[in-house]
Design an enzyme around this catalytic site. Structure first.
Site, PDB file in Angstrom:
ATOM      1  N   CYS A 117       0.880  -1.374  -0.148  1.00  8.06           N
ATOM      2  CA  CYS A 117       0.001  -0.064   0.020  1.00  8.06           C
ATOM      3  C   CYS A 117       0.986   1.381  -0.034  1.00  8.06           C
ATOM      4  O   CYS A 117       0.329   2.440  -0.357  1.00  8.06           O
ATOM      5  CB  CYS A 117      -0.805   0.106   1.113  1.00  8.06           C
ATOM      6  N   HIS A 169      -3.397   7.962   1.656  1.00  9.56           N
ATOM      7  CA  HIS A 169      -3.803   6.253   1.384  1.00  9.56           C
ATOM      8  C   HIS A 169      -5.268   6.083   1.741  1.00  9.56           C
ATOM      9  O   HIS A 169      -5.417   6.418   2.891  1.00  9.56           O
ATOM     10  CB  HIS A 169      -2.898   5.248   2.038  1.00  9.56           C
ATOM     11  N   ASN A 218     -10.080   0.042  -0.602  1.00 11.38           N
ATOM     12  CA  ASN A 218      -8.428   0.276  -0.382  1.00 11.38           C
ATOM     13  C   ASN A 218      -7.789  -0.347  -1.392  1.00 11.38           C
ATOM     14  O   ASN A 218      -8.186  -1.660  -1.707  1.00 11.38           O
ATOM     15  CB  ASN A 218      -7.974  -0.405   0.907  1.00 11.38           C
TER      16      ASN A 218
HETATM   17  O1  UT7 Z   1      -3.565  -0.682   3.448  1.00 14.48           O
HETATM   18  C1  UT7 Z   1      -2.788  -1.178   4.488  1.00 14.48           C
HETATM   19  C2  UT7 Z   1      -3.069  -0.857   5.634  1.00 14.48           C
HETATM   20  N1  UT7 Z   1      -4.411  -1.437   6.265  1.00 14.48           N
HETATM   21  C3  UT7 Z   1      -5.143  -1.037   7.278  1.00 14.48           C
HETATM   22  O2  UT7 Z   1      -4.872   0.215   7.422  1.00 14.48           O
HETATM   23  C4  UT7 Z   1      -6.189  -1.511   7.830  1.00 14.48           C
HETATM   24  C5  UT7 Z   1      -6.211  -1.060   9.454  1.00 14.48           C
HETATM   25  N2  UT7 Z   1      -7.338  -1.752  10.227  1.00 14.48           N
HETATM   26  C6  UT7 Z   1      -8.619  -1.409  10.062  1.00 14.48           C
HETATM   27  O3  UT7 Z   1      -8.999  -0.665   9.051  1.00 14.48           O
HETATM   28  C7  UT7 Z   1      -9.577  -2.188  11.037  1.00 14.48           C
HETATM   29  O4  UT7 Z   1      -8.692  -2.666  12.108  1.00 14.48           O
HETATM   30  C8  UT7 Z   1     -10.655  -3.133  10.448  1.00 14.48           C
HETATM   31  C9  UT7 Z   1     -11.430  -2.181   9.699  1.00 14.48           C
HETATM   32  C10 UT7 Z   1      -9.714  -4.018   9.421  1.00 14.48           C
HETATM   33  C11 UT7 Z   1     -11.457  -3.700  11.449  1.00 14.48           C
HETATM   34  O5  UT7 Z   1     -11.984  -2.750  12.239  1.00 14.48           O
HETATM   35  P1  UT7 Z   1     -11.998  -3.056  13.926  1.00 14.48           P
HETATM   36  O6  UT7 Z   1     -12.862  -1.921  14.331  1.00 14.48           O
HETATM   37  O7  UT7 Z   1     -10.426  -3.024  14.301  1.00 14.48           O
HETATM   38  O8  UT7 Z   1     -12.649  -4.368  14.082  1.00 14.48           O
HETATM   39  P2  UT7 Z   1     -12.282  -5.772  14.829  1.00 14.48           P
HETATM   40  O9  UT7 Z   1     -11.254  -6.323  13.831  1.00 14.48           O
HETATM   41  O10 UT7 Z   1     -11.730  -5.530  16.181  1.00 14.48           O
HETATM   42  O11 UT7 Z   1     -13.485  -6.259  14.757  1.00 14.48           O
HETATM   43  C12 UT7 Z   1     -14.575  -6.082  15.743  1.00 14.48           C
HETATM   44  C13 UT7 Z   1     -15.795  -7.035  15.424  1.00 14.48           C
HETATM   45  C14 UT7 Z   1     -15.394  -8.498  15.684  1.00 14.48           C
HETATM   46  O12 UT7 Z   1     -16.469  -9.176  16.320  1.00 14.48           O
HETATM   47  P3  UT7 Z   1     -16.172  -9.506  18.097  1.00 14.48           P
HETATM   48  O13 UT7 Z   1     -15.154 -10.410  18.039  1.00 14.48           O
HETATM   49  O14 UT7 Z   1     -16.120  -8.321  18.437  1.00 14.48           O
HETATM   50  O15 UT7 Z   1     -17.524 -10.213  18.054  1.00 14.48           O
HETATM   51  C15 UT7 Z   1     -15.319  -9.083  14.405  1.00 14.48           C
HETATM   52  O16 UT7 Z   1     -15.469 -10.433  13.924  1.00 14.48           O
HETATM   53  O17 UT7 Z   1     -16.393  -6.992  14.020  1.00 14.48           O
HETATM   54  C16 UT7 Z   1     -16.307  -8.428  13.408  1.00 14.48           C
HETATM   55  N3  UT7 Z   1     -16.117  -8.271  12.163  1.00 14.48           N
HETATM   56  C17 UT7 Z   1     -17.321  -8.044  11.289  1.00 14.48           C
HETATM   57  N4  UT7 Z   1     -18.436  -8.035  11.191  1.00 14.48           N
HETATM   58  C18 UT7 Z   1     -19.379  -7.895  10.128  1.00 14.48           C
HETATM   59  C19 UT7 Z   1     -15.019  -8.417  11.528  1.00 14.48           C
HETATM   60  N5  UT7 Z   1     -15.262  -8.030  10.317  1.00 14.48           N
HETATM   61  C20 UT7 Z   1     -16.492  -8.054   9.911  1.00 14.48           C
HETATM   62  C21 UT7 Z   1     -17.148  -8.009   8.874  1.00 14.48           C
HETATM   63  N6  UT7 Z   1     -18.767  -7.793   8.980  1.00 14.48           N
HETATM   64  N7  UT7 Z   1     -16.652  -7.642   7.360  1.00 14.48           N
END
Ligand code: UT7
Length: 326
Positions: free
Chosen positions: A115, A249, A279
């Site tokens: 990225c 980005h 992204n």
């Molecule tokens: O380009 C390279 C750089 N990449 C980035 O900058 C990405 C950086 N990270 C992020 O943007 C975020 O961390 C994410 C968008 C990937 C995830 O957001 P988050 O607020 O950190 O969510 P999380 O991973 O902690 O997940 C929270 C909850 C989980 O459920 P529980 O365990 O709390 O019950 C996940 O299972 O959301 C759930 N979850 C989803 N639910 C519905 C994870 N993905 C999904 C989904 N739909 N697609």
């Protein structure tokens, strides 16, 4: 006094025709529109069609950038494509593009910084032009990132899209304060396990899928992007208030908003395309830049701040006074 600098004189971009909304995605992935919008800001992504490749996307973006610069392939000395999704392991997608745009005298190669690929490629092209390796370069970010997604993994597959953006760089004498003002790059392989693809020719002879510890990447992104932006501002002897546009980005709108706050910029001075494009890895900055130039927001002479972070970890920032002195 002769002040030779590298100008960014034109931009072009291309998005595949196929648009997949969050609603459509929810029909085959265990997710929903509300979650994706709230956590990422993404509403839709463009995905390549069957048979459409990264070189095709790059060629469409490059052709527009060349047309906007009033140039042809013949005028280009260096072609760099930043991509993680090349058409083949070799030859480089850049050599394919060279052939497509008939840039017969150019040297062409790909670089891999995921990225952060666009800011890495910009820095490399700037250094090569400054050291006399040519007068004009085409820097392209192009990705068919959907090819690396595990559609069973909802934590990653909802985040990415496909597309390409290209800029024309031209070495100019007596450029004043125009062109690339500073660029700063960093890498830290200690974090290679928080964002990676679980395949590759020398590890398991496969293409593999994206794997990510999202929360960890998010934490590093906010901290490292703020810090590298400070370095780029200081290297250019500028302050955040000198920036006309933040063109970041486009990974997550929450990361973009955090950068806007840290830089204390008005919200309407930040280009946000993550809602429409998701992204697109190395393509995301030139796609955002192209969108804001095309709709008239970014004008000749505006000072742009660009930043990105990707798997490695690799990250960087660049400051550019866009266009050419009139
Ligand atoms: O380009 C390279 C750089 N990449 C980035 O900058 C990405 C950086 N990270 C992020 O943007 C975020 O961390 C994410 C968008 C990937 C995830 O957001 P988050 O607020 O950190 O969510 P999380 O991973 O902690 O997940 C929270 C909850 C989980 O459920 P529980 O365990 O709390 O019950 C996940 O299972 O959301 C759930 N979850 C989803 N639910 C519905 C994870 N993905 C999904 C989904 N739909 N697609």
């Amino acid at each position: 006094m002769n002040n030779q600098r590298v100008l960014m004189t034109a931009v072009g971009s291309y998005l595949p025709a196929n648009v997949v909304t969050n609603e459509v995605l929810s029909s085959f992935v265990d997710t929903d529109d509300a979650w994706i919008r709230r956590r990422t800001g993404i509403a839709q992504r463009h995905l390549v069609a069957e048979g459409e490749t990264t070189a095709d996307l790059a060629c469409n973006a490059a052709a527009k950038a060349l047309a906007n610069a009033g140039l042809t392939g013949d005028d280009i000395d260096i072609i760099i494509i930043a991509t993680t999704t090349p058409d083949n392991t070799f030859p480089s997608t850049a050599t394919k593009l060279q052939h497509m745009i008939e840039a017969k005298d150019a040297i062409a190669f790909d670089i891999q910084a995921v990225c952060a690929g666009f800011v890495y490629a910009l820095d490399i092209a700037d250094a090569m032009l400054q050291s006399g390796r040519g007068r004009r370069a085409l820097v392209v970010g192009a990705e068919s990132f959907s090819k690396l997604l595990d559609w069973e993994d909802r934590t990653t597959c909802v985040l990415f899209g496909d597309g390409a953006g290209a800029v024309v760089l031209e070495l100019a004498d007596d450029a004043g304060d125009w062109g690339i003002c500073s660029s700063v790059l960093h890498s830290d392989g200690a974090y290679r396990d928080i964002l990676y693809v679980d395949g590759g020719p020398s590890s398991n002879v496969s293409v593999g899928h994206v794997r990510m510890e999202g929360k960890e990447v998010f934490r590093h992104a906010v901290e490292k992007l703020a810090s590298v932006m400070d370095e780029a501002l200081s290297a250019a002897n500028m302050q955040a208030r000198d920036i006309d546009w933040l063109v970041p980005h486009q990974a997550n709108v929450r990361i973009i908003d955090a950068m806007q706050k840290k830089m204390d910029l008005p919200s309407d001075r930040v280009v946000r395309t993550v809602e429409q494009h998701a992204n697109t890895s190395a393509a995301s900055i030139p796609l955002a830049l192209s969108a804001a130039v095309d709709d008239g927001r970014i004008k000749n002479g505006d000072v742009l701040a660009m930043e990105a972070i990707g798997g490695g970890l690799v990250w960087g920032a660049a400051l550019v006074k866009f266009g050419r002195p009139s």
